[in-house]
Design a protein around this motif. Sequence first.
Motif, PDB file in Angstrom:
ATOM      1  N   VAL A  81       0.854  -1.194   0.000  1.00  0.00           N
ATOM      2  CA  VAL A  81       0.000   0.000   0.000  1.00  0.00           C
ATOM      3  C   VAL A  81       0.883   1.234   0.000  1.00  0.00           C
ATOM      4  O   VAL A  81       2.064   1.192   0.359  1.00  0.00           O
ATOM      5  N   LEU A  82       0.289   2.354  -0.417  1.00  0.00           N
ATOM      6  CA  LEU A  82       1.017   3.606  -0.441  1.00  0.00           C
ATOM      7  C   LEU A  82       1.259   4.102   0.978  1.00  0.00           C
ATOM      8  O   LEU A  82       0.450   3.863   1.878  1.00  0.00           O
ATOM      9  N   PRO A  83       2.376   4.807   1.208  1.00  0.00           N
ATOM     10  CA  PRO A  83       2.677   5.269   2.566  1.00  0.00           C
ATOM     11  C   PRO A  83       1.729   6.379   3.012  1.00  0.00           C
ATOM     12  O   PRO A  83       1.106   7.066   2.205  1.00  0.00           O
ATOM     13  N   ILE A  84       1.641   6.553   4.318  1.00  0.00           N
ATOM     14  CA  ILE A  84       0.849   7.606   4.942  1.00  0.00           C
ATOM     15  C   ILE A  84       1.809   8.583   5.609  1.00  0.00           C
ATOM     16  O   ILE A  84       2.663   8.173   6.404  1.00  0.00           O
ATOM     17  N   GLN A  85       1.683   9.845   5.267  1.00  0.00           N
ATOM     18  CA  GLN A  85       2.527  10.860   5.893  1.00  0.00           C
ATOM     19  C   GLN A  85       1.856  11.348   7.174  1.00  0.00           C
ATOM     20  O   GLN A  85       0.698  11.753   7.168  1.00  0.00           O
ATOM     21  N   VAL A  86       2.586  11.297   8.263  1.00  0.00           N
ATOM     22  CA  VAL A  86       2.083  11.712   9.565  1.00  0.00           C
ATOM     23  C   VAL A  86       2.842  12.963   9.993  1.00  0.00           C
ATOM     24  O   VAL A  86       4.076  12.965  10.019  1.00  0.00           O
ATOM     25  N   VAL A  87       2.099  14.009  10.333  1.00  0.00           N
ATOM     26  CA  VAL A  87       2.676  15.255  10.827  1.00  0.00           C
ATOM     27  C   VAL A  87       2.132  15.474  12.233  1.00  0.00           C
ATOM     28  O   VAL A  87       0.928  15.644  12.425  1.00  0.00           O
ATOM     29  N   ALA A  88       3.009  15.435  13.212  1.00  0.00           N
ATOM     30  CA  ALA A  88       2.610  15.624  14.611  1.00  0.00           C
ATOM     31  C   ALA A  88       3.253  16.897  15.139  1.00  0.00           C
ATOM     32  O   ALA A  88       4.440  17.132  14.933  1.00  0.00           O
ATOM     33  N   THR A  89       2.465  17.708  15.830  1.00  0.00           N
ATOM     34  CA  THR A  89       2.932  18.989  16.354  1.00  0.00           C
ATOM     35  C   THR A  89       2.513  19.120  17.810  1.00  0.00           C
ATOM     36  O   THR A  89       1.357  18.848  18.164  1.00  0.00           O
ATOM     37  N   SER A  90       3.456  19.526  18.626  1.00  0.00           N
ATOM     38  CA  SER A  90       3.190  19.820  20.032  1.00  0.00           C
ATOM     39  C   SER A  90       3.345  21.325  20.227  1.00  0.00           C
ATOM     40  O   SER A  90       4.382  21.898  19.885  1.00  0.00           O
ATOM     41  N   VAL A  91       2.309  21.981  20.771  1.00  0.00           N
ATOM     42  CA  VAL A  91       2.282  23.428  20.913  1.00  0.00           C
ATOM     43  C   VAL A  91       2.262  23.785  22.396  1.00  0.00           C
ATOM     44  O   VAL A  91       1.357  23.364  23.136  1.00  0.00           O
ATOM     45  N   HIS A  92       3.249  24.551  22.830  1.00  0.00           N
ATOM     46  CA  HIS A  92       3.350  24.992  24.217  1.00  0.00           C
ATOM     47  C   HIS A  92       3.132  26.506  24.237  1.00  0.00           C
ATOM     48  O   HIS A  92       4.004  27.269  23.810  1.00  0.00           O
ATOM     49  N   THR A  93       1.975  26.928  24.708  1.00  0.00           N
ATOM     50  CA  THR A  93       1.650  28.355  24.722  1.00  0.00           C
ATOM     51  C   THR A  93       1.659  28.950  26.126  1.00  0.00           C
ATOM     52  O   THR A  93       1.568  30.163  26.275  1.00  0.00           O
ATOM     53  N   ARG A  94       1.742  28.141  27.133  1.00  0.00           N
ATOM     54  CA  ARG A  94       1.735  28.638  28.512  1.00  0.00           C
ATOM     55  C   ARG A  94       2.494  27.664  29.401  1.00  0.00           C
ATOM     56  O   ARG A  94       2.930  26.608  28.944  1.00  0.00           O
ATOM     57  N   SER A  95       2.656  28.021  30.618  1.00  0.00           N
ATOM     58  CA  SER A  95       3.421  27.209  31.554  1.00  0.00           C
ATOM     59  C   SER A  95       2.756  25.851  31.744  1.00  0.00           C
ATOM     60  O   SER A  95       1.528  25.716  31.692  1.00  0.00           O
ATOM     61  N   LEU A  96       3.581  24.804  31.973  1.00  0.00           N
ATOM     62  CA  LEU A  96       3.052  23.467  32.212  1.00  0.00           C
ATOM     63  C   LEU A  96       2.268  23.396  33.515  1.00  0.00           C
ATOM     64  O   LEU A  96       1.475  22.464  33.727  1.00  0.00           O
ATOM     65  N   SER A  97       2.475  24.352  34.414  1.00  0.00           N
ATOM     66  CA  SER A  97       1.688  24.362  35.640  1.00  0.00           C
ATOM     67  C   SER A  97       0.245  24.763  35.381  1.00  0.00           C
ATOM     68  O   SER A  97      -0.634  24.505  36.202  1.00  0.00           O
ATOM     69  N   GLU A  98      -0.020  25.383  34.219  1.00  0.00           N
ATOM     70  CA  GLU A  98      -1.384  25.796  33.895  1.00  0.00           C
ATOM     71  C   GLU A  98      -2.097  24.744  33.048  1.00  0.00           C
ATOM     72  O   GLU A  98      -3.196  24.301  33.390  1.00  0.00           O
ATOM     73  N   THR A  99      -1.484  24.359  31.925  1.00  0.00           N
ATOM     74  CA  THR A  99      -2.096  23.372  31.024  1.00  0.00           C
ATOM     75  C   THR A  99      -1.009  22.513  30.414  1.00  0.00           C
ATOM     76  O   THR A  99       0.133  22.964  30.247  1.00  0.00           O
ATOM     77  N   PRO A 100      -1.317  21.287  30.063  1.00  0.00           N
ATOM     78  CA  PRO A 100      -0.368  20.507  29.262  1.00  0.00           C
ATOM     79  C   PRO A 100      -0.331  21.051  27.840  1.00  0.00           C
ATOM     80  O   PRO A 100      -1.216  21.816  27.425  1.00  0.00           O
ATOM     81  N   PRO A 101       0.687  20.707  27.051  1.00  0.00           N
ATOM     82  CA  PRO A 101       0.755  21.205  25.667  1.00  0.00           C
ATOM     83  C   PRO A 101      -0.389  20.657  24.828  1.00  0.00           C
ATOM     84  O   PRO A 101      -0.836  19.526  25.009  1.00  0.00           O
ATOM     85  N   SER A 102      -0.869  21.499  23.903  1.00  0.00           N
ATOM     86  CA  SER A 102      -1.898  21.040  22.966  1.00  0.00           C
ATOM     87  C   SER A 102      -1.246  20.251  21.839  1.00  0.00           C
ATOM     88  O   SER A 102      -0.055  20.419  21.543  1.00  0.00           O
ATOM     89  N   LEU A 103      -2.014  19.403  21.212  1.00  0.00           N
ATOM     90  CA  LEU A 103      -1.501  18.496  20.191  1.00  0.00           C
ATOM     91  C   LEU A 103      -2.233  18.713  18.875  1.00  0.00           C
ATOM     92  O   LEU A 103      -3.425  19.021  18.860  1.00  0.00           O
ATOM     93  N   GLU A 104      -1.483  18.542  17.780  1.00  0.00           N
ATOM     94  CA  GLU A 104      -2.062  18.587  16.439  1.00  0.00           C
ATOM     95  C   GLU A 104      -1.504  17.410  15.648  1.00  0.00           C
ATOM     96  O   GLU A 104      -0.297  17.160  15.660  1.00  0.00           O
ATOM     97  N   VAL A 105      -2.371  16.695  14.968  1.00  0.00           N
ATOM     98  CA  VAL A 105      -1.969  15.530  14.177  1.00  0.00           C
ATOM     99  C   VAL A 105      -2.620  15.633  12.803  1.00  0.00           C
ATOM    100  O   VAL A 105      -3.824  15.921  12.698  1.00  0.00           O
ATOM    101  N   GLN A 106      -1.829  15.406  11.775  1.00  0.00           N
ATOM    102  CA  GLN A 106      -2.348  15.432  10.405  1.00  0.00           C
ATOM    103  C   GLN A 106      -1.886  14.178   9.678  1.00  0.00           C
ATOM    104  O   GLN A 106      -0.713  13.801   9.738  1.00  0.00           O
ATOM    105  N   LEU A 107      -2.810  13.518   8.974  1.00  0.00           N
ATOM    106  CA  LEU A 107      -2.526  12.332   8.175  1.00  0.00           C
ATOM    107  C   LEU A 107      -2.797  12.652   6.716  1.00  0.00           C
ATOM    108  O   LEU A 107      -3.880  13.148   6.374  1.00  0.00           O
ATOM    109  N   VAL A 108      -1.824  12.374   5.852  1.00  0.00           N
ATOM    110  CA  VAL A 108      -1.968  12.627   4.416  1.00  0.00           C
ATOM    111  C   VAL A 108      -1.644  11.326   3.685  1.00  0.00           C
ATOM    112  O   VAL A 108      -0.576  10.732   3.902  1.00  0.00           O
ATOM    113  N   ARG A 109      -2.565  10.900   2.823  1.00  0.00           N
ATOM    114  CA  ARG A 109      -2.340   9.676   2.048  1.00  0.00           C
ATOM    115  C   ARG A 109      -2.661   9.935   0.588  1.00  0.00           C
ATOM    116  O   ARG A 109      -3.695  10.529   0.261  1.00  0.00           O
ATOM    117  N   LYS A 110      -1.776   9.483  -0.272  1.00  0.00           N
ATOM    118  CA  LYS A 110      -1.982   9.610  -1.707  1.00  0.00           C
ATOM    119  C   LYS A 110      -2.969   8.544  -2.163  1.00  0.00           C
ATOM    120  O   LYS A 110      -2.754   7.345  -1.970  1.00  0.00           O
TER     121      LYS A 110
END
Length: 762
Positions: A343-372
């Motif tokens: 099968v054709l490969p799947i491109q995975v793009v994972a991003t971790s976003v830190h906008t404030r201190s870890l004492s307030e919130t954990p980092p937000s996550l973004e995941v993108q899957l691209v398949r031809k």
Amino acid sequence: MSSFGQDGARDFRASVEDDGLDGDYSMVDDHPEGPDYYILLGLSRNPPPTDAEIRSAYRNLSLSFHPDKQPPHLRHAAESQFRHIQDAYDTLIDPKKRIVYDISGAEGVRQEWGQLGAMGTGGEAQQQNVGVKTMSPDEFRRWFLKTMKKRERRTIESLVSSRGGITLGINASSMVSVDEDEDVQFHIPSPQISSYGLSYKFDTPLSLPQFWDTAEKESDNQDAEADSAEDAQDEGSEAAHITLSAGINGGLGRPVKKFQVQFEDGTQEQELITMPPILAAHNIQLGASVFPNMKNLVGTKGIWAKHPFSLLRDSAISFEGLLLPSPTFKANIVRNFKPLSNVLPIQVVATSVHTRSLSETPPSLEVQLVRKLSKKKHGVISWSSGVIEWPGFLLGWFPSLGMGPQSAVRSANELGHFQIGLISRPLSPESEEAEEDDEETGDSDHDEHHHQSKKHKHLMNKSGESWESHLQVSPGGGALVLKYSRNLFSGKPADDPVKTEWSSEGYFPMPNMDEARAIRLEVSSIVSSDLSLNWTIKGTRRVGEYTRMGLGIGIAEKGMMMTVTWRRLGQNIDLPILICPASEATNGATALTAMFPWLAYCAIEFGYIRPRDRKKRRKAAAQRHRELKKLIPKKREESLQAIELMADQVQRRQAREEAHDGLVIVKAEYGYIPPTNKKAKDGFTEPRVIDVTIPVAALVNRGQLVISKKSIKFQILGFYDPAPLLPKRLKIWYRFQGRDHFVEAGEKENISCPLRAHFIST
């Protein structure tokens, strides 16, 4: 062969349309000066010839053209022809020179093996840690393409010292007004600058500590060079580098001050005086992005060759940090995964976003899957978590965790979302060329329906048609995003090409700017969950080799907006112009305002620009025709001498073919034949053909004759062009197994003799 009259140039310009060449001056570009080495030796490019076939072709031609074997009156002609044959042999028999010749031609070979060339004295080959001479052909090809890309990048970067953008928002809302009866009126506007934006960024190399020894590094480099897929993946990130960026945007305020004015009669009045404008910065950005090359950083040996650490080594990783407007840190990782071998490969793009201190919130996550999904279609799925709060049981255990009131208010707009979409992109030039090579066959009796299908596919790819559709859902609502773009009007595509002409696949030069240019039309619309509609129509045209200008119009939150853009090598200027406020943007105003700039542009494009450019191209074609016409006597003489030199050898080979009922060329003609479906122009009613029986017979090899459609036929040894820049055909009468046959083909059609249907079962 009849010659042109004194008015041949004028007749040639007039005959362009009659012979089906109107709007297509590609024949001017298809008339190269130098010989094609493959055609000169009678070899095929695809499949590539073996060393034995090259030596055999050279020996056969040496029998006919070696100067020491010729009579005195033909010795000078033989020396001239044999010099070209010797150059062709020396180039094609050397695997590295052949690779460079296939990419950039004979001039490229002379340049790269000359002083300061890649293989010359002081060139890139002498600066390599691993000797270029020891590379295999595949390794050398990858090294050469990468070297040419680096050289080109340095040249392009020398044209512009920085990358950035300028945005000036203009308020011209007085241009369009709508009265109570919804009648649209246009006025001469009084535009004023209402907002501004500046951005700037530059790249610089980044030195990182190395965690491997020199021997391992050289071994890693050799392994990397042997893996073409990894080379292609790392193409844009050959060395670690950092991108520094800064930006500011805001509004332009014009404060007004009240003054109390007292006159001599004691009366007083208030006057309003406009003060100098004040710049108000709404947003300031300052940050940096780091792009380390993980393969060079950690190596490919030891623990990094084992799972799961190999995931990090084979991934593209980047880090982005912002100091302003608020400290933010992003970490990105991109990798291709292949769930199954078939099968054709799947491109995975994972991003971790830190906008404030870890004492307030954990980092937000973004995941993108691209398949031809197919050659042009890609499926995309993306998910963003938005702001994530710490679980309640942790808040009970650790009272210091959790957001304060200020952070809670600021995070109200940081919502998660889910998006699914389908994207269709046009094929790249290298993909089209590879597809044509795969479909090319040596049999000239191909199916007409298949030919028409390929032609339609080529036209669709040339139009650069692409589209996107995305459905986005979030707690705050949803939206449907639709985008469509394609090239309009005839001419070279106007969509943004890759800035480099070199890639891991080969060399793809930019379009000739002297030809007609198309318009890149882009239409986008966003339908929100409340059924509100925003849309934009934009057209972009190339106005220079690296410069593009665009004009767009659409409906946004502020109202009817017109945009004017200018792009050049990473430098951008954007002018968003408000021409009608949202309160007055009725359907009638929208339609009229959208039609007016496009009608004005079409009038200029087809009333002035296209006729002017067409006239220039016709004059250039006529000038080129006059130059080529002057060379006809010289080329005819060289052709006759070449035929005389090869006649004896060819006749002996044809006698052997006839003795075994093989392929015997009875007669061959090449040249211009007047069209039969319409009346030919004066001066073009007579055919201009030459006898090429001997040159065609010289191409017979092992009982077969194959001439590829990519071969420029008048460059075949013994040919010449009797009708420059006019469509020509090659007719061949041959005898095979005691029966006479006939085949005919145009300039860009294959010829293969004998055809399968002409074989007699025994």
